[in-house]
Design a protein around this motif. Structure first.
Motif, PDB file in Angstrom:
ATOM      1  N   MET A   1      88.526  43.989  21.552  1.00  0.00           N
ATOM      2  CA  MET A   1      87.444  44.119  22.510  1.00  0.00           C
ATOM      3  C   MET A   1      86.289  43.175  22.184  1.00  0.00           C
ATOM      4  SD  MET A   1      88.238  46.329  24.753  1.00  0.00           S
ATOM      5  CE  MET A   1      89.431  47.616  25.003  1.00  0.00           C
ATOM      6  N   MET A   2      86.073  42.940  20.915  1.00  0.00           N
ATOM      7  CA  MET A   2      84.971  42.068  20.528  1.00  0.00           C
ATOM      8  C   MET A   2      85.163  40.663  21.086  1.00  0.00           C
ATOM      9  SD  MET A   2      82.928  43.951  18.747  1.00  0.00           S
ATOM     10  CE  MET A   2      81.916  42.876  17.749  1.00  0.00           C
ATOM     11  N   ALA A   3      86.417  40.306  21.317  1.00  0.00           N
ATOM     12  CA  ALA A   3      86.694  38.952  21.782  1.00  0.00           C
ATOM     13  C   ALA A   3      86.685  38.851  23.305  1.00  0.00           C
ATOM     14  CB  ALA A   3      88.054  38.500  21.253  1.00  0.00           C
ATOM     15  N   TYR A   4      86.636  39.962  23.984  1.00  0.00           N
ATOM     16  CA  TYR A   4      86.692  39.943  25.442  1.00  0.00           C
ATOM     17  C   TYR A   4      85.417  39.321  26.023  1.00  0.00           C
ATOM     18  CZ  TYR A   4      86.357  41.435  30.226  1.00  0.00           C
ATOM     19  OH  TYR A   4      86.174  41.431  31.573  1.00  0.00           O
ATOM     20  N   ARG A   5      85.568  38.544  27.072  1.00  0.00           N
ATOM     21  CA  ARG A   5      84.423  38.000  27.794  1.00  0.00           C
ATOM     22  C   ARG A   5      84.573  38.351  29.267  1.00  0.00           C
ATOM     23  NH1 ARG A   5      83.322  38.071  23.427  1.00  0.00           N
ATOM     24  NH2 ARG A   5      82.620  36.445  22.011  1.00  0.00           N
ATOM     25  N   PRO A   6      83.513  38.826  29.906  1.00  0.00           N
ATOM     26  CA  PRO A   6      83.619  39.183  31.328  1.00  0.00           C
ATOM     27  C   PRO A   6      84.043  37.984  32.171  1.00  0.00           C
ATOM     28  CG  PRO A   6      81.599  40.057  30.377  1.00  0.00           C
ATOM     29  CD  PRO A   6      82.193  39.136  29.346  1.00  0.00           C
ATOM     30  N   PRO A   7      84.803  38.255  33.238  1.00  0.00           N
ATOM     31  CA  PRO A   7      85.320  37.167  34.081  1.00  0.00           C
ATOM     32  C   PRO A   7      84.301  36.686  35.105  1.00  0.00           C
ATOM     33  CG  PRO A   7      86.105  39.246  34.904  1.00  0.00           C
ATOM     34  CD  PRO A   7      85.291  39.571  33.682  1.00  0.00           C
ATOM     35  N   MET A   8      83.099  36.470  34.647  1.00  0.00           N
ATOM     36  CA  MET A   8      82.023  36.042  35.545  1.00  0.00           C
ATOM     37  C   MET A   8      81.146  35.055  34.809  1.00  0.00           C
ATOM     38  SD  MET A   8      80.937  39.787  36.894  1.00  0.00           S
ATOM     39  CE  MET A   8      80.880  40.419  35.250  1.00  0.00           C
ATOM     40  N   THR A   9      80.340  34.364  35.556  1.00  0.00           N
ATOM     41  CA  THR A   9      79.384  33.451  34.936  1.00  0.00           C
ATOM     42  C   THR A   9      78.215  34.271  34.395  1.00  0.00           C
ATOM     43  OG1 THR A   9      79.989  31.866  36.642  1.00  0.00           O
ATOM     44  CG2 THR A   9      78.019  31.370  35.317  1.00  0.00           C
ATOM     45  N   PRO A  10      77.846  34.057  33.145  1.00  0.00           N
ATOM     46  CA  PRO A  10      76.679  34.801  32.638  1.00  0.00           C
ATOM     47  C   PRO A  10      75.408  34.300  33.298  1.00  0.00           C
ATOM     48  CG  PRO A  10      77.437  33.212  31.003  1.00  0.00           C
ATOM     49  CD  PRO A  10      78.430  33.174  32.128  1.00  0.00           C
ATOM     50  N   PHE A  11      74.539  35.229  33.625  1.00  0.00           N
ATOM     51  CA  PHE A  11      73.298  34.864  34.326  1.00  0.00           C
ATOM     52  C   PHE A  11      72.080  35.426  33.622  1.00  0.00           C
ATOM     53  CE2 PHE A  11      69.827  35.947  37.156  1.00  0.00           C
ATOM     54  CZ  PHE A  11      69.567  34.735  37.757  1.00  0.00           C
ATOM     55  N   LEU A  12      71.117  34.585  33.413  1.00  0.00           N
ATOM     56  CA  LEU A  12      69.758  34.987  33.072  1.00  0.00           C
ATOM     57  C   LEU A  12      68.838  34.092  33.889  1.00  0.00           C
ATOM     58  CD1 LEU A  12      69.854  35.567  29.192  1.00  0.00           C
ATOM     59  CD2 LEU A  12      69.530  37.294  30.966  1.00  0.00           C
ATOM     60  N   PRO A  13      67.648  34.540  34.206  1.00  0.00           N
ATOM     61  CA  PRO A  13      66.807  33.751  35.109  1.00  0.00           C
ATOM     62  C   PRO A  13      66.210  32.521  34.432  1.00  0.00           C
ATOM     63  CG  PRO A  13      65.638  35.693  34.367  1.00  0.00           C
ATOM     64  CD  PRO A  13      67.033  35.808  33.830  1.00  0.00           C
ATOM     65  N   GLY A  14      65.738  31.619  35.278  1.00  0.00           N
ATOM     66  CA  GLY A  14      64.979  30.489  34.789  1.00  0.00           C
ATOM     67  C   GLY A  14      65.803  29.384  34.185  1.00  0.00           C
ATOM     68  N   ILE A  15      67.007  29.191  34.699  1.00  0.00           N
ATOM     69  CA  ILE A  15      67.835  28.102  34.178  1.00  0.00           C
ATOM     70  C   ILE A  15      67.144  26.761  34.447  1.00  0.00           C
ATOM     71  CG2 ILE A  15      70.059  26.935  34.405  1.00  0.00           C
ATOM     72  CD1 ILE A  15      70.033  29.727  33.057  1.00  0.00           C
ATOM     73  N   GLY A  16      67.101  25.965  33.450  1.00  0.00           N
ATOM     74  CA  GLY A  16      66.497  24.655  33.601  1.00  0.00           C
ATOM     75  C   GLY A  16      64.978  24.667  33.565  1.00  0.00           C
ATOM     76  N   VAL A  17      64.414  25.830  33.341  1.00  0.00           N
ATOM     77  CA  VAL A  17      62.952  25.933  33.321  1.00  0.00           C
ATOM     78  C   VAL A  17      62.481  26.039  31.869  1.00  0.00           C
ATOM     79  CG1 VAL A  17      60.985  27.380  33.980  1.00  0.00           C
ATOM     80  CG2 VAL A  17      62.888  27.057  35.572  1.00  0.00           C
ATOM     81  N   ASP A  18      61.484  25.268  31.550  1.00  0.00           N
ATOM     82  CA  ASP A  18      60.882  25.361  30.220  1.00  0.00           C
ATOM     83  C   ASP A  18      60.009  26.615  30.192  1.00  0.00           C
ATOM     84  OD1 ASP A  18      59.554  25.181  27.878  1.00  0.00           O
ATOM     85  OD2 ASP A  18      58.546  23.272  28.316  1.00  0.00           O
TER      86      ASP A  18
END
Lengths: 574, 205
Positions: free
Chosen positions: A63-80
């Protein structure tokens, strides 16, 4: 052996056997492992990392190696982050009838426990501005979306004009980034309410888009006299060592249990503190904005009583030793602090360790209160010791008594359909489902939760009479109808859990639980339906429009647990 | 990779920690999720076309009392023919869920007993008790009759064993007499999986 015992034994035996069999059935390498990571942000790539589970509930190695089948999202991509405004504590905004408030959802920089995060904030504040209005006021909110996702604002609990309820696809289109929407909000009922997005709440609410509305009664004696009033928002944020645990960009994650946080925030602060004087009576207006977590709040050794709930006072005040509050619910509590010293505000629960099959005491500090030696300026001990009967509430509810004993007009079953998840997970879930607590107070199944998402879990409101589910259910009422709705939380699904069910735009009474009539009623908009329980709600359909009814666990809502109903204006019949 | 040794299941074949990792990793195959936008209608339409359900526990039943709040009481050899049941109801609370300050659920427990023989004159009385699964604490509920229904408030244990014993008098404060009926709360069905082979090498923090 009883039927139930046989079923349990069969499940366990089948599970163990299937678990061992599972090792011989080797499917392809996890699709999730090959999902793209989010583009580089500030010199590093946003990756899925398995959050470290609580020490009591270790993960299986795979289970530790499992990764969800989606793109991870957090806000502010590309923003300093340094280019973003630093979030500041909420401000109080007093609005008179006819006033206008400019409100913007924006990206903010927050520093929590020495680490910097990009989050969201209404007007750059955490929580959003506390909007204070008088009962019967109407205000205008000019809302602008300056975040990186479509959004709306839902004015939770307020029986307002349907056009401004903030539900995308039902009452309005989503407000796209850069766009605006004008809300007009009328406040018919005094009490504490809150506002939050109704698009991807699992992301936007979790990251700071929430605030309160305090609606004041013109009656100066509506509540008891107190030394101070504190509007408190309970929240939890899910962090790992480096970052906020990402969200699924294409669909919600943690869809089974919901997203339990591990960093507790009171009014957005990880170290909330309140100073009071000896003998002070404090009125706490509590709101739980957590995606999933229900709390059992204790204010040190202060004596306290419950005064009100979501939309009204209770018929009678009651002494309580703690406050159980589910997501989206509000309670009005009065507490008296007699003893000088420092006290913790805590969340005290008996959590479940599914690995060991046992309960364990879990105490988390939410904040602290210092009680000084100085006596309070005004002594309200006498009034505090009296438990008021609220004749206005009693009289109001009495009008609905003729409806108490009639059969339900509609019935719903709360259940779950599970799609394709790893067979080993299903087998361990089968072991776990030999018992379900009425309400999950902790993330007792982190393994199962990690592999679940809105693509493989579908939470369901099911109408047995029509066999319709969720948004296919079609209820129509006429303004003025009083409707009894029976909700049964089916314990026979593979993972039942308590659901806080919220009705938009109307007010309801929790009339009966498992055949036992509620002795002390208050008007509410969100009712917890415990696992295995049958709960009767009496709803006053006072407000025309098309309204939502849904589970307020944000991840369950994202996984489909919602429906809509229509209330036709009474004058439309003529 | 595999080594032969006894397992808790008595199946004979165990496997090393590294073998578990290698074998379990490929099990974690999950189909891709679909894009979901902010519209409820779109979300539902999308959900309805989601993966073929592997398990469907939905049903049309609406029952008033779910069995997860009931448990049987079974007779010991001292009381053959007797039986009973426990029925838990979440106690009334303004919050809907009744919890104590330390987080214990508060239940109203209804105990129904049938068929116990009446004690002989001066032969004692039946008393109901709650104890933990570890038997390290006994809370007296109170005296019970050989047949009937009795109500109690339970707020100190989320997982418990209910015992009925024959005691010298109803005034006893410690359980000393023979047990005639016993049952386990539904929470007692939670399994301890620590002994399962798969969990023996789980990584901790």
């Amino acid at each position: 052996m009883t039927d139930r015992g046989c079923v349990a034994l069969r499940r366990i035996t089948r599970s163990f056997a299937a678990t061992l069999l599972g090792v011989a059935i080797v499917p392809s390498v996890a699709a999730g492992q090959e999902r793209p990571n989010q583009p580089a942000r500030n010199g590093r790539t946003l990756e899925w990392r398995m959050p470290v589970p609580p020490i009591q509930m270790p993960m299986l190695p795979g289970m530790m190696a499992y990764r969800p089948p989606m793109t991870p999202f957090l806000p502010g991509i590309g923003v300093d982050p340094s280019s973003l405004p630093v979030a500041r504590p909420r401000e109080v905004v007093n609005l008179a009838d006819g006033d206008t408030l400019d409100l913007a959802a924006i990206l903010v920089r927050r520093v929590i426990n020495g680490k910097t995060f990009v989050m969201y904030g209404f007007n750059g504040q955490y929580p959003g501005p506390l909007i204070v209005v008088k009962q019967s006021a109407t205000v205008v909110v000019n809302f602008t979306n300056r975040i990186d996702l479509p959004t709306t604002i839902h004015w939770h609990g307020v029986r307002l004009d349907n056009r401004f309820d903030g539900v995308p696809g039902v009452t309005q289109d989503p407000v796209l980034p850069g766009e605006s929407f004008v809300y007009q909000i009328h406040f018919p009922d005094p009490g504490i309410y809150w506002y939050h997005p109704h698009v991807r709440e699992d992301i936007q609410q979790e990251l700071g888009l929430y605030g309160n509305m305090l609606v004041e009664s013109p009656d100066p004696d509506y509540y008891n006299p107190v030394n101070r009033e504190e509007v408190l928002i309970l929240d939890d944020l899910f962090m790992d060592r480096e970052e906020i645990v990402p969200f699924g960009e294409e669909a919600g994650n943690f869809s089974l249990m919901g997203r339990f946080g591990n960093l507790f925030l009171l009014n957005g602060e990880p170290d909330y503190h309140l100073s009071v004087k000896r003998g002070e009576v404090v009125r706490f207006l509590l709101t739980n904005v957590s995606n999933t977590r229900s709390y059992n709040v204790v204010f040190g050794d202060a004596r306290m009583k419950v005064v009100g709930a979501d939309i009204s006072k209770f018929q009678r005040e009651e002494w309580v030793e703690s406050v159980f509050i589910a997501p989206a619910q509000r309670y009005v509590i009065e507490a008296r602090f007699d003893t000088p010293g420092e006290f913790a505000i805590t969340n005290n629960v008996q959590a479940i360790n599914h690995v060991r099959g046992e309960f364990f005491a879990s105490v988390d500090t939410l904040g602290t209160i210092t009680v000084s030696e100085d006596p309070a300026e005004a002594n309200y001990a006498g009034q505090f010791l009296v438990l008021r009967e609220n004749e206005d509430v009693i009289a109001d509810i009495e009008r609905f008594r003729p409806h108490f004993d009639r059969p339900p007009d509609h019935e719903l079953v709360l259940t779950l359909r599970l799609g394709e998840v790893p067979s080993i997970v299903v087998q361990f879930m089968s072991i776990d489902t030999t018992y379900f607590p009425p309400v999950e107070m902790n993330d007792a199944m982190p393994m199962m939760n990690w592999v679940s998402n809105a693509g493989n879990v579908r939470w369901i409101l099911r109408e047995p009479a029509t066999r319709r589910e969720n948004m296919d259910i079609d209820w129509e009422f006429t303004q003025g109808d009083v409707v009894k709705i029976r909700l049964f939380n089916d314990p026979n699904s593979i993972h039942p859990m308590g659901h806080p069910i919220h009705l938009h735009g109307q007010r309801l009474l929790v009339l009966e639980r498992d055949g036992v009539r509620t002795r002390n009623l208050a008007w509410k908009d969100t009712a917890m339906i415990p696992t295995g329980s049958t709960v009767d709600l009496l709803v006053e359909m006072s407000n025309p429009g098309r309204w939502m009814m849904h589970c307020h666990i944000a991840e369950h809502l994202e996984a489909g647990m919602m429906m809509a109903f229509t209330v036709t204006p009474s004058d439309a019949r003529n | 990779m595999f080594s032969r040794h006894a397992t808790g299941l008595g199946l004979g074949w165990g496997w090393s920690g590294s073998a578990r990792v290698l074998v379990l990793l490929p099990l974690l195959a999950i189909p891709g999720a679909r894009r979901i936008d902010g519209s409820p209608a779109a979300r539902v339409a999308d959900d309805s076309g989601a993966t073929v359900p592997a398990l469907d526990f939905t049903s049309d039943r609406t029952v008033r009392f779910a069995d997860i709040y009931k448990f049987p009481l079974r007779a010991t050899s001292r009381a053959r023919g007797a039986k009973g049941a426990g029925h838990l109801r979440i106690a009334q609370s303004p919050f809907g869920i009744a919890l104590t300050a330390d987080g214990h659920l508060v239940y109203d427990l209804e105990v129904t007993i049938e068929g116990l023989r009446a004690p002989r004159p001066s032969g004692g009385t039946y008393v109901a008790w709650l104890t933990t699964p570890e038997l390290d604490r006994f809370d007296k509920l109170g005296p019970v009759e050989p047949s009937g229904t009795f109500s109690y408030r339970v707020s100190t244990m989320n997982k418990f064993i209910l015992l009925v014993s024959l005691e010298a008098s109803e005034a006893v404060t410690k359980r000393a007499g023979p047990t005639v009926l016993r049952g386990v709360s539904p929470s007692g069905l939670m399994q301890n999986m620590e002994s399962h082979e798969l969990f023996s090498t789980m990584p901790h923090d």
